[in-house]
Design an enzyme around this catalytic site. Structure first.
Site, PDB file in Angstrom:
ATOM      1  N   LYS A  17       0.828  -1.200   0.000  1.00  0.00           N
ATOM      2  CA  LYS A  17       0.000   0.000   0.000  1.00  0.00           C
ATOM      3  C   LYS A  17       0.871   1.263   0.000  1.00  0.00           C
ATOM      4  CE  LYS A  17      -3.981  -0.188   2.231  1.00  0.00           C
ATOM      5  NZ  LYS A  17      -5.059  -0.014   3.231  1.00  0.00           N
ATOM      6  N   ASP A  72      -7.975   3.666   3.617  1.00  0.00           N
ATOM      7  CA  ASP A  72      -8.529   2.407   4.088  1.00  0.00           C
ATOM      8  C   ASP A  72      -9.285   1.846   2.914  1.00  0.00           C
ATOM      9  OD1 ASP A  72      -8.710   0.625   6.384  1.00  0.00           O
ATOM     10  OD2 ASP A  72     -10.861   0.870   6.154  1.00  0.00           O
ATOM     11  N   SER A  73      -9.007   0.612   2.594  1.00  0.00           N
ATOM     12  CA  SER A  73      -9.616   0.070   1.393  1.00  0.00           C
ATOM     13  C   SER A  73      -9.956  -1.391   1.593  1.00  0.00           C
ATOM     14  CB  SER A  73      -8.668   0.250   0.203  1.00  0.00           C
ATOM     15  OG  SER A  73      -7.367  -0.144   0.562  1.00  0.00           O
ATOM     16  N   PHE A 158      -1.026  -6.898  -4.966  1.00  0.00           N
ATOM     17  CA  PHE A 158      -1.008  -7.486  -3.619  1.00  0.00           C
ATOM     18  C   PHE A 158      -2.442  -7.707  -3.169  1.00  0.00           C
ATOM     19  CE2 PHE A 158      -1.188  -2.929  -3.181  1.00  0.00           C
ATOM     20  CZ  PHE A 158      -1.980  -2.671  -2.087  1.00  0.00           C
ATOM     21  N   GLY A 159      -2.589  -8.347  -2.030  1.00  0.00           N
ATOM     22  CA  GLY A 159      -3.933  -8.533  -1.483  1.00  0.00           C
ATOM     23  C   GLY A 159      -4.805  -9.400  -2.383  1.00  0.00           C
ATOM     24  N   TYR A 160      -6.013  -8.892  -2.678  1.00  0.00           N
ATOM     25  CA  TYR A 160      -6.988  -9.659  -3.455  1.00  0.00           C
ATOM     26  C   TYR A 160      -6.855  -9.443  -4.962  1.00  0.00           C
ATOM     27  CZ  TYR A 160      -9.252 -10.321   1.095  1.00  0.00           C
ATOM     28  OH  TYR A 160      -9.519 -10.658   2.394  1.00  0.00           O
ATOM     29  N   ASP A 161      -5.797  -8.771  -5.389  1.00  0.00           N
ATOM     30  CA  ASP A 161      -5.634  -8.455  -6.815  1.00  0.00           C
ATOM     31  C   ASP A 161      -5.766  -9.670  -7.750  1.00  0.00           C
ATOM     32  OD1 ASP A 161      -5.394  -5.814  -6.160  1.00  0.00           O
ATOM     33  OD2 ASP A 161      -3.250  -5.645  -6.586  1.00  0.00           O
ATOM     34  N   ARG A 187      -7.952   3.218  -5.743  1.00  0.00           N
ATOM     35  CA  ARG A 187      -7.023   4.127  -5.079  1.00  0.00           C
ATOM     36  C   ARG A 187      -6.763   5.353  -5.962  1.00  0.00           C
ATOM     37  NH1 ARG A 187      -4.031   0.172  -3.310  1.00  0.00           N
ATOM     38  NH2 ARG A 187      -5.042   0.082  -1.285  1.00  0.00           N
TER      39      ARG A 187
END
Length: 199
Positions: A17, A72-73, A158-161, A187
């Site tokens: 992030k 915050d996402s 990253f994350g749920y990408d 974002r």
């Protein structure tokens, strides 16, 4: 004339992030990370992306006396009534293991509906807060709609990408070149609304 922001602390201890937000900001803006000050992240006790974004921004700003930009996402899946939502990163557990989080998404979707291929609508939401040491603050929100891929695809991001396919595209965020993802995602949309503070 508004004073443009020249230096800022980016209110996150998440490397992915941090990099994503740095990449959105103009080069000439001096960017600080909480790690440079040895500041841990505050407890995210808010009930919404907006509240959690403000909690982080005010916390890091007050600790450092710098203007803070925090975000915050999270991912909201229609079939799961908006889950994981504000708990998106918490689903990855203590170690921020998003393979676990993604497994959990598939489990919950499979438990909710055996064949959810056509019921896979989702959206990524990002709330950004700019917070000044004097308490002034400004919030913006960006949303991108899409679908949950039936399998994990791609190693980027990253994350749920790897499981999110934005509307109008065939690739997941995880398959996209970061330049493309960065120019369309939640974002970016949130940042567009506050970029005048910087340039």
């Amino acid at each position: 004339k508004m004073n443009k922001i020249e230096k800022i602390i980016i209110g996150t201890n998440n490397d992915g992030k941090y990099k994503a937000i740095c990449d959105l900001l103009p080069n000439k803006v001096k960017k600080y990370s909480p790690r440079e000050f040895d500041i841990l992240s505050p407890a995210e006790t808010g009930k919404s992306f907006e509240e959690n974004s403000l909690i982080k921004a005010s916390y890091f700003s007050k600790k450092t006396n710098l203007i803070c930009l925090s975000d915050d996402s999270g991912l909201e899946i229609d079939l799961l009534k908006g889950k994981p939502g504000i708990y998106s990163s918490r689903w990855s557990g203590e170690k921020n293991n998003f393979n676990l989080a993604i497994k959990k998404i598939y489990e919950e979707m499979n438990n909710t509906k055996k064949d959810w291929k056509s019921d896979n609508e989702a959206k990524f939401i990002c709330c950004m807060t700019l917070f000044w040491p004097n308490g002034k603050n400004h919030l913006s929100k960006g949303i991108i709609r899409g679908k949950i891929s039936t399998i994990k695809k791609g190693k980027n991001g990253f994350g749920y990408d790897p499981i999110f396919i934005p509307d109008g595209y065939n690739q997941t965020f995880g398959e996209m070149k970061s330049k493309l993802k960065m120019s369309i995602d939640h974002r970016f949309k949130a940042f567009l609304k506050i970029k005048n503070f910087f340039i």
